[in-house]
Design a protein around this motif. Structure first.
Motif, PDB file in Angstrom:
ATOM      1  N   GLY A 108       0.795  -1.352   0.011  1.00 36.22           N
ATOM      2  CA  GLY A 108      -0.180  -0.213   0.120  1.00 36.22           C
ATOM      3  C   GLY A 108       0.831   1.335   0.135  1.00 36.22           C
ATOM      4  O   GLY A 108       0.409   2.218  -0.627  1.00 36.22           O
ATOM      5  N   GLY A 109       2.126   1.102   0.709  1.00 35.65           N
ATOM      6  CA  GLY A 109       2.803   2.272   0.770  1.00 35.65           C
ATOM      7  C   GLY A 109       3.421   2.864  -0.546  1.00 35.65           C
ATOM      8  O   GLY A 109       3.533   4.054  -0.861  1.00 35.65           O
ATOM      9  N   TRP A 110       3.965   1.905  -1.196  1.00 37.97           N
ATOM     10  CA  TRP A 110       4.665   2.079  -2.452  1.00 37.97           C
ATOM     11  C   TRP A 110       3.669   2.362  -3.548  1.00 37.97           C
ATOM     12  O   TRP A 110       4.216   2.779  -4.692  1.00 37.97           O
ATOM     13  N   ALA A 111       2.451   1.607  -3.418  1.00 32.56           N
ATOM     14  CA  ALA A 111       1.625   1.806  -4.874  1.00 32.56           C
ATOM     15  C   ALA A 111       1.419   3.351  -5.398  1.00 32.56           C
ATOM     16  O   ALA A 111       1.505   3.150  -6.600  1.00 32.56           O
ATOM     17  N   PRO A 112       1.172   4.236  -4.534  1.00 29.37           N
ATOM     18  CA  PRO A 112       0.993   5.415  -5.470  1.00 29.37           C
ATOM     19  C   PRO A 112       2.512   6.114  -6.170  1.00 29.37           C
ATOM     20  O   PRO A 112       2.593   6.807  -6.947  1.00 29.37           O
ATOM     21  N   LEU A 113       3.535   5.586  -5.594  1.00 34.03           N
ATOM     22  CA  LEU A 113       4.909   6.117  -5.984  1.00 34.03           C
ATOM     23  C   LEU A 113       5.324   5.142  -7.051  1.00 34.03           C
ATOM     24  O   LEU A 113       6.034   5.772  -8.142  1.00 34.03           O
ATOM     25  N   LEU A 114       5.128   3.777  -7.168  1.00 38.91           N
ATOM     26  CA  LEU A 114       5.592   3.055  -8.217  1.00 38.91           C
ATOM     27  C   LEU A 114       4.565   2.674  -9.398  1.00 38.91           C
ATOM     28  O   LEU A 114       4.889   2.051 -10.230  1.00 38.91           O
ATOM     29  N   GLY A 115       3.226   2.893  -8.823  1.00 40.65           N
ATOM     30  CA  GLY A 115       2.319   2.264  -9.581  1.00 40.65           C
ATOM     31  C   GLY A 115       2.235   0.745  -9.521  1.00 40.65           C
ATOM     32  O   GLY A 115       2.934  -0.038  -8.736  1.00 40.65           O
ATOM     33  N   SER A 116       1.273   0.080 -10.575  1.00 37.97           N
ATOM     34  CA  SER A 116       1.306  -1.358 -10.400  1.00 37.97           C
ATOM     35  C   SER A 116       1.955  -1.927 -11.712  1.00 37.97           C
ATOM     36  O   SER A 116       2.275  -2.953 -11.919  1.00 37.97           O
TER      37      SER A 116
END
Ligand code: HEM
Length: 445
Positions: A81-89
């Motif tokens: 959840g933490g990295w999702a907005p930064l790395l996307g999927s």
């Protein structure tokens, strides 16, 4: 213990501070966090002022809370959840952006690539990249350290640790640079950037798919590099993308986008603080180093001032300013309840600037680690440059070797001088970025 449900909701009840986009770019966020932590307590709400995850965020600004989130109760704090907005999927999922129990499985699989014999085997390749890039810098004379360092660190991890050829690394680099450095939220609309980034991301993954296919066909070094381990451990699963591709993508990103921040800053700081360079040069000369005969990684490890310089660069200019998480459950922390899904920042830069942990915390002072009391500052969770606990950076040892080799080799070869006297702040909400170009002139000694 009080049940999380009985505690006040952190979003409503924790002390609330505000920062705007300019504060973030100018590097004021860690200072705000640190001062508030000492005055009001280590849990606070500071909303994210821009970007894909703009909005509420709870900040944890204490070593004990970092230990809780990164080690003791890590199951309750989601990295995915933490990295999702930064790395996307789009890049996929591997080690960094997956939660337990998959995270432990991934770590077990890849850890041999970063330890003992495999690390030793990759070092000549990494050092060859460093020397080749410094040769290019010598020809350029003047350069912006930040993009130049992105090229160096990407090649070091791709060719040295990853076992890619120079051509493979160049193709992957051209694509990934657009995604990682292409978005300037002050100047470009997010939609326009996303469209460009999607094309570049696909190109990056295609290059990696090609590399993986060639390894599967028996082409490549085959001597236990990151790429070999990943390919061997993840057989094709019949899906549209080979499962080794996202793994390599995440490792290449984690393995260069951090180091470039720290090493470019280290060289720029020497340009603006020449007395530090004089001390480092003296230490190197006393150990017998010359531009033609630089020291080995083992010999560099015996230089105390270089070690303290590295610690202090990491403390004051951490490449990951806040480690991103979301609450995986309703979780109690520091006397508050943090509701499931809430954005959480484990404040690396904020912990590093707390006046009750670090004497004169805003002063750059490598000598703070010299006495036994100061050595405690470098302990896990007080020093969070490479995170801690079960999530401690897998590439930390490789990064330390890179740091010391780049700084010592560059310093022995060049006089480094910024082309102007305007300070360059260490900005960024999650990932550290210089607030403006770090242009220096390099004159061969
Ligand atoms: C100066 C350089 C570096 C810094 C400051 C740094 C910092 C960090 C930090 C703070 C984390 C924790 C992230 C989190 O928990 O969400 C991390 C994780 C990680 N780093 Fe690094 N890193 C550096 C270089 C490298 C290199 C060279 C590699 C290797 C290719 C690497 C591979 C990784 C991986 C795979 C993880 C995920 C570990 C896990 O979740 O178990 N890093 N790094």
């Amino acid at each position: 213990m009080t049940a999380a449900i009985d505690l006040p909701d952190a979003l409503a009840a924790a002390p609330r501070l505000s920062v705007d986009a300019e504060d973030v770019v100018a590097g004021r966020l860690p200072i705000v966090q640190a001062e508030a932590a000492v005055r009001l307590g280590p849990v606070m709400r500071i909303d994210i002022p821009f970007g894909p995850d703009a909005g509420p965020c709870i900040h944890l600004v204490a070593p004990e809370l970092a230990e809780d989130a990164l080690l003791t109760r890590r199951e309750s704090f989601s990295s995915e959840g933490g990295w999702a907005p930064l790395l996307g999927s789009g890049f996929g999922y591997a080690v960094l952006n997956v939660d337990e129990p998959l995270h432990a499985e991934h770590r077990r699989m890849i850890v041999p690539a970063f330890a003992g014999p495999a690390l030793q085997r990759c070092l000549p390749g990494v050092l060859a990249v460093v020397d080749a890039e410094l040769d290019r810098w010598a020809d350029a004379g003047t350069l912006d350290l930040f993009p130049a360092m992105r090229r160096l660190t990407f090649r070091a991890v791709a060719c040295g640790a990853g076992g890619m050829s120079a051509d493979e690394a160049d193709r992957a680099f051209a694509a990934v640079s657009v995604v990682l450095d292409g978005y300037d939220f002050m100047r470009e609309g997010r939609e326009a950037f996303l469209a460009r980034a999607n094309v570049a991301r696909s190109a990056f993954l295609d290059v990696l798919a090609d590399i993986v296919a060639r390894r599967r066909a028996g082409e490549g070094r085959g001597d236990g590099t990151m790429a070999d381990l990943v390919v061997a451990a993840l057989p094709p699963d019949g899906g549209p993308r080979d499962p080794a591709v996202p793994f390599l993508a995440i490792l290449l990103i984690a393995g260069h986008d951090t180091g470039m921040v720290m090493y470019s800053r280290a060289l720029h700081h020497l340009g603006t603080h020449s007395a530090l360079g004089v001390r480092l040069l003296r230490e190197l000369a006393d150990a017998g180093a010359t531009a033609d005969r630089p020291l080995s990684p083992e010999a560099l490890d015996r230089l105390p001032f270089l070690d303290r310089y590295m610690l202090e660069i990491g403390r004051v200019f951490p490449p990951i300013v806040n480690i991103p998480r979301t609450a995986g459950d309703d979780v109690d922390i520091g006397g508050f309840r943090v509701g499931r899904g809430t954005r959480i920042a484990v404040a690396v830069g904020g912990v590093h600037r707390r006046a009750d942990l670090h004497r004169d915390p805003h002063r750059f002072d490598p000598d703070r680690y010299a006495d036994p009391a100061g050595a405690r500052l470098a302990r896990p969770f007080r020093n969070l440059t490479f995170s801690g606990g079960a999530r401690h950076c897998l590439g930390a040892r490789l990064a330390q070797i890179e740091f010391k080799s780049i700084v010592s080799r560059a310093l022995l070869r060049f006089r480094i001088e910024p082309i102007d006297a305007v300070p360059v702040a260490h900005g960024g909400f999650w990932v550290g970025r210089p607030s403006r170009p770090m242009v220096v002139s390099l004159r061969t000694r």
